[in-house]
Each structure stands twice: as structure tokens, then as C-alpha cells.
Design a protein around this motif. Structure first.
Motif, mmCIF file in Angstrom:
data_model
loop_
_atom_site.group_PDB
_atom_site.id
_atom_site.type_symbol
_atom_site.label_atom_id
_atom_site.label_comp_id
_atom_site.label_asym_id
_atom_site.label_seq_id
_atom_site.Cartn_x
_atom_site.Cartn_y
_atom_site.Cartn_z
ATOM 1 N N ILE A 136 0.886 -1.160 0.000
ATOM 2 C CA ILE A 136 0.000 0.000 0.000
ATOM 3 C C ILE A 136 0.922 1.207 0.000
ATOM 4 C CG2 ILE A 136 -1.811 1.272 1.216
ATOM 5 C CD1 ILE A 136 -2.638 -1.372 2.531
ATOM 6 N N VAL A 137 0.777 2.073 -1.005
ATOM 7 C CA VAL A 137 1.732 3.164 -1.200
ATOM 8 C C VAL A 137 1.015 4.509 -1.308
ATOM 9 C CG1 VAL A 137 3.434 1.690 -2.342
ATOM 10 C CG2 VAL A 137 1.694 2.861 -3.716
ATOM 11 N N PRO A 138 1.717 5.603 -0.952
ATOM 12 C CA PRO A 138 1.171 6.939 -1.184
ATOM 13 C C PRO A 138 1.287 7.305 -2.667
ATOM 14 C CG PRO A 138 3.355 7.098 -0.238
ATOM 15 C CD PRO A 138 3.005 5.640 -0.241
ATOM 16 N N PRO A 139 0.479 8.241 -3.139
ATOM 17 C CA PRO A 139 0.468 8.552 -4.578
ATOM 18 C C PRO A 139 1.716 9.267 -5.075
ATOM 19 C CG PRO A 139 -1.007 10.021 -3.385
ATOM 20 C CD PRO A 139 -0.565 8.978 -2.402
ATOM 21 N N GLU A 140 2.428 9.969 -4.185
ATOM 22 C CA GLU A 140 3.559 10.782 -4.641
ATOM 23 C C GLU A 140 4.624 9.972 -5.372
ATOM 24 O OE1 GLU A 140 1.525 13.135 -1.510
ATOM 25 O OE2 GLU A 140 2.116 11.038 -1.718
ATOM 26 N N GLY A 141 4.831 8.721 -4.970
ATOM 27 C CA GLY A 141 5.893 7.925 -5.569
ATOM 28 C C GLY A 141 5.464 7.058 -6.734
ATOM 29 N N VAL A 142 4.208 7.161 -7.152
ATOM 30 C CA VAL A 142 3.696 6.301 -8.231
ATOM 31 C C VAL A 142 4.101 6.877 -9.584
ATOM 32 C CG1 VAL A 142 1.653 5.298 -9.305
ATOM 33 C CG2 VAL A 142 1.763 5.527 -6.807
ATOM 34 N N ILE A 143 4.877 6.112 -10.334
ATOM 35 C CA ILE A 143 5.355 6.523 -11.653
ATOM 36 C C ILE A 143 4.481 5.927 -12.764
ATOM 37 C CG2 ILE A 143 7.336 6.453 -13.235
ATOM 38 C CD1 ILE A 143 7.740 8.202 -10.764
ATOM 39 N N GLY A 144 3.915 4.770 -12.521
ATOM 40 C CA GLY A 144 3.071 4.137 -13.526
ATOM 41 C C GLY A 144 2.193 3.074 -12.906
ATOM 42 N N GLY A 161 -1.190 16.013 -8.041
ATOM 43 C CA GLY A 161 -0.590 16.757 -6.942
ATOM 44 C C GLY A 161 0.521 17.672 -7.412
ATOM 45 N N LYS A 162 1.257 18.235 -6.451
ATOM 46 C CA LYS A 162 2.311 19.196 -6.747
ATOM 47 C C LYS A 162 3.662 18.708 -6.235
ATOM 48 C CE LYS A 162 -0.797 23.200 -6.381
ATOM 49 N NZ LYS A 162 -1.064 24.473 -5.657
ATOM 50 N N ASN A 163 4.720 19.301 -6.803
ATOM 51 C CA ASN A 163 6.062 18.991 -6.322
ATOM 52 C C ASN A 163 6.475 19.999 -5.251
ATOM 53 O OD1 ASN A 163 6.792 21.332 -7.688
ATOM 54 N ND2 ASN A 163 7.691 20.237 -9.424
ATOM 55 N N VAL A 220 8.161 22.666 -5.301
ATOM 56 C CA VAL A 220 8.144 24.094 -5.635
ATOM 57 C C VAL A 220 6.769 24.544 -6.126
ATOM 58 C CG1 VAL A 220 10.612 24.197 -6.105
ATOM 59 C CG2 VAL A 220 9.027 23.618 -7.960
ATOM 60 N N GLY A 221 5.765 23.696 -5.909
ATOM 61 C CA GLY A 221 4.400 24.098 -6.226
ATOM 62 C C GLY A 221 3.941 23.814 -7.638
ATOM 63 N N GLN A 222 4.770 23.154 -8.457
ATOM 64 C CA GLN A 222 4.356 22.792 -9.809
ATOM 65 C C GLN A 222 3.494 21.530 -9.770
ATOM 66 O OE1 GLN A 222 8.396 22.292 -11.371
ATOM 67 N NE2 GLN A 222 7.936 23.880 -12.881
ATOM 68 N N GLU A 223 2.493 21.489 -10.630
ATOM 69 C CA GLU A 223 1.711 20.270 -10.741
ATOM 70 C C GLU A 223 2.558 19.205 -11.434
ATOM 71 O OE1 GLU A 223 -2.369 18.980 -12.963
ATOM 72 O OE2 GLU A 223 -2.457 20.750 -11.667
ATOM 73 N N VAL A 224 2.732 18.054 -10.789
ATOM 74 C CA VAL A 224 3.618 17.023 -11.333
ATOM 75 C C VAL A 224 2.933 16.263 -12.461
ATOM 76 C CG1 VAL A 224 4.860 16.715 -9.168
ATOM 77 C CG2 VAL A 224 2.878 15.284 -9.662
ATOM 78 N N LYS A 225 3.744 15.741 -13.346
ATOM 79 C CA LYS A 225 3.230 14.883 -14.399
ATOM 80 C C LYS A 225 2.675 13.605 -13.766
ATOM 81 C CE LYS A 225 4.533 12.703 -18.798
ATOM 82 N NZ LYS A 225 3.457 13.356 -19.562
ATOM 83 N N GLY A 226 1.459 13.227 -14.134
ATOM 84 C CA GLY A 226 0.819 12.060 -13.555
ATOM 85 C C GLY A 226 1.435 10.758 -14.018
ATOM 86 N N PRO A 227 1.137 9.659 -13.342
ATOM 87 C CA PRO A 227 1.721 8.356 -13.693
ATOM 88 C C PRO A 227 1.281 7.874 -15.062
ATOM 89 C CG PRO A 227 -0.016 8.090 -12.063
ATOM 90 C CD PRO A 227 0.222 9.558 -12.187
ATOM 91 N N PHE A 228 2.120 7.059 -15.668
ATOM 92 C CA PHE A 228 1.790 6.421 -16.942
ATOM 93 C C PHE A 228 0.779 5.312 -16.676
ATOM 94 C CE2 PHE A 228 2.671 3.092 -20.155
ATOM 95 C CZ PHE A 228 2.387 3.832 -21.302
ATOM 96 N N LEU A 229 -0.355 5.373 -17.353
ATOM 97 C CA LEU A 229 -1.450 4.432 -17.131
ATOM 98 C C LEU A 229 -1.616 3.547 -18.355
ATOM 99 C CD1 LEU A 229 -3.995 7.037 -15.692
ATOM 100 C CD2 LEU A 229 -2.383 5.609 -14.413
ATOM 101 N N ALA A 230 -1.716 2.233 -18.146
ATOM 102 C CA ALA A 230 -1.768 1.325 -19.287
ATOM 103 C C ALA A 230 -2.629 0.104 -19.005
ATOM 104 C CB ALA A 230 -0.352 0.886 -19.672
#
Length: 302
Positions: free
Chosen positions: A115-123, A152-154, A156-166
């Protein structure tokens, strides 16, 4: 355009993976049908097989896991209160989660089940032995929810690129030409995202495909500030002779595009050859409008 060595290398890797998949069906057969007598074991084996091959091409800090994403409604960043009006939310069970465990903790781990938090999800990849179109709508919705949870944001307040979904399958028994199958997948995507109101580009699946036959891939978005021009474009690729690598290569590139995105870090993006010189897509399937809001407020919860 060169890159022939990498393409041939990946072609050999994917051929080996598909051969291994065939060997499993030979060794553990089911009466009067292809595959194992126990569908659960069939699916678990396909997940393990795809996991093993994806891991070969990822940086050391990325793991391929299975389980859930939990988005807690607590402070994030340096005392930020972005989620104060949210509620704790979690995903459905996910087949493969590509996770940055070098940078982010894991709430709970039991082997490869987490079970993981969303911040570290890459795909996130939903894996099927056979792709049945009757399941596509449900799978798209589950992936969309992942995109929402991971908005979410990084620092410095930028919206991060979301995970690759497949959504990835080894094979399909659906009728029709390969191009027709691709058109049907796009119709499912268009229907799903025309009913949900405000969409973000990162909530749309980046890839839907059958590794042995064809790929539907989301092209990079056009840079524009006009809402009317913000559209996700989907391309169809038929896996022709010596192109078994194509779908797998698109998946690896999609994952690395997120991992090396400037909103997630400063490392330089790796070069992975995709298509041979002059080899474009086989069909432009169409476009689906989207909107991009700033911040991660007002997300729909399912």
C-alpha cells in the motif's frame, strides 16, 4: 534515424517473453482451450512475466509492485494544506505499480504486495492474459481513478506529471481486423471521458494494447493555452513483421517519460529508439478534449 541496435535488442527480449508465455500454456494446459486450467494462476503468471521484463529496463530506484494506492487527506510538502477538504481515498487493487521507492516510503509491504502513497507512483499497468472488450470500460475507469488519486504538486508548487497508465494484454480473441479493434478501443476511451466532465490529460490511459498484435498510444499533448485546442490524440500501431518490440517499447518509454519529467526531477531523459526511419503510426484514431486545472483541489472521488 538509427537506433537499430536497441530496437533489435528489445525485439529479441519481447520475443523471448512471448515464447515464455507460450511455454506456460503448453506445460499447464486446460481442456479444450488455450491457457491454464485455473484462470487465477494464468493471470498471476502473466503479471509476474511482464513485471520481470519491465524491471530490466528501469532505474534501480524503481520497483514494480502490486497492491493499492492510498491518498491520505493530510498535509503535504512544507506545511501545505492542499487536501484539507479531502477525505482519505484509495484505489482498487492494481496489478502492477511502478513505484519510486528510492524517494518515497511505503505504508505497508508484504513481499511485492504493498500500500503506497500517490507521490511515488510513476506508472500503473492493468494486465490481462486475453483482452476482452467487455472489460475495457471497467479497466479505463479504474485507471482514471488512479490518475485522480495521483494528481498533486512537487516541492516548488508545480503540478507534477501524472503516472503512466496502461492496459496491457498478451493476446485477444476479439473478432475484426486489427485496425477495427483499435478503433473500438478508441470508442471506449471517447465514451468514458465524454461522460466525466472535467478531465485532465494525465487521467487518460497512455497505452492500451495487445503485445502480440497492436498498440493504441496517447501522443504527447500539443502546447496551447486555448481550452478548445486541448485534446488527447490517440494513435494506432499494427505490430508488423519484426515489430513485436513496439508495444513493450511504448510502455517503457511512457514510464521513463514520467520518471524523467522536469516536474519530478532534474535527470536527463534517456534515449530509447522507438520506430525505424520513416515508420510512423498506422492510423490517427482521433482526439478527446481535456482541461487542465491548477492544483489538486476539486477532484472527483469514486
Amino acid at each position: 534515424m538509427d537506433g537499430r541496435r536497441v530496437r533489435e535488442f528489445m525485439e529479441n527480449e519481447v520475443e523471448a517473453m512471448l515464447k515464455t508465455y507460450e511455454q506456460f500454456q503448453i506445460l499447464i494446459p486446460a481442456k479444450e482451450k488455450r491457457g491454464a486450467a485455473h484462470p487465477g494462476e494464468d493471470g498471476m503468471y502473466v503479471e509476474a512475466l511482464l513485471k520481470g521484463y519491465i524491471e530490466k529496463f528501469l532505474p534501480k530506484g524503481l520497483e514494480v509492485l502490486t497492491g493499492f494506492i492510498l491518498r491520505p487527506a493530510i498535509k503535504t510538502g512544507k506545511g501545505k494544506t492542499e487536501r484539507t477538504k479531502d477525505e482519505d481515498s484509495h484505489s482498487s487493487q492494481l496489478d502492477l505499480i511502478i513505484y519510486d521507492s528510492a524517494s518515497y516510503p511505503i505504508f505497508l509491504r508484504m513481499g511485492d504486495h504493498v500500500i503506497v502513497p500517490p507521490e511515488g507512483v510513476i506508472g500503473v499497468i492493468s494486465v490481462k492474459k486475453n483482452l476482452y472488450f467487455s472489460q475495457v470500460d471497467q479497466e479505463i475507469k479504474a485507471l482514471e481513478q488512479v490518475g485522480q488519486l495521483c494528481t498533486g504538486k512537487n516541492a516548488v508548487g508545480q503540478e507534477v506529471k501524472g503516472p503512466f497508465l496502461a492496459l496491457v494484454a498478451m493476446d485477444t480473441t476479439e473478432e475484426g481486423t486489427l485496425a477495427t479493434q483499435g478503433e473500438k478501443i478508441f470508442a471506449y476511451l471517447k465514451k468514458a471521458f465524454s461522460q466525466t466532465g472535467t478531465n485532465r490529460y494525465d487521467w487518460f490511459p497512455g497505452y492500451v494494447g495487445v503485445l502480440s498484435k497492436w498498440s493504441v498510444y496517447k501522443a504527447a499533448p500539443k502546447q496551447t493555452k486555448k481550452e478548445s485546442e486541448k485534446k488527447a490524440r490517440y494513435l494506432f500501431y499494427e505490430h508488423k513483421e519484426n515489430e513485436k518490440y513496439l508495444g513493450f517499447s511504448l510502455i517503457i518509454n511512457g514510464i521513463l517519460n514520467v520518471y524523467y519529467d522536469k516536474t519530478r526531477g532534474t535527470e536527463r531523459r534517456l534515449g530509447f529508439a522507438l520506430l525505424s526511419s520513416g515508420r510512423g503510426y498506422d492510423k490517427n484514431l482521433g482526439e478527446i478534449p481535456y482541461q487542465k486545472e491548477q492544483g489538486d483541489r476539486n477532484l472527483k472521488r469514486k
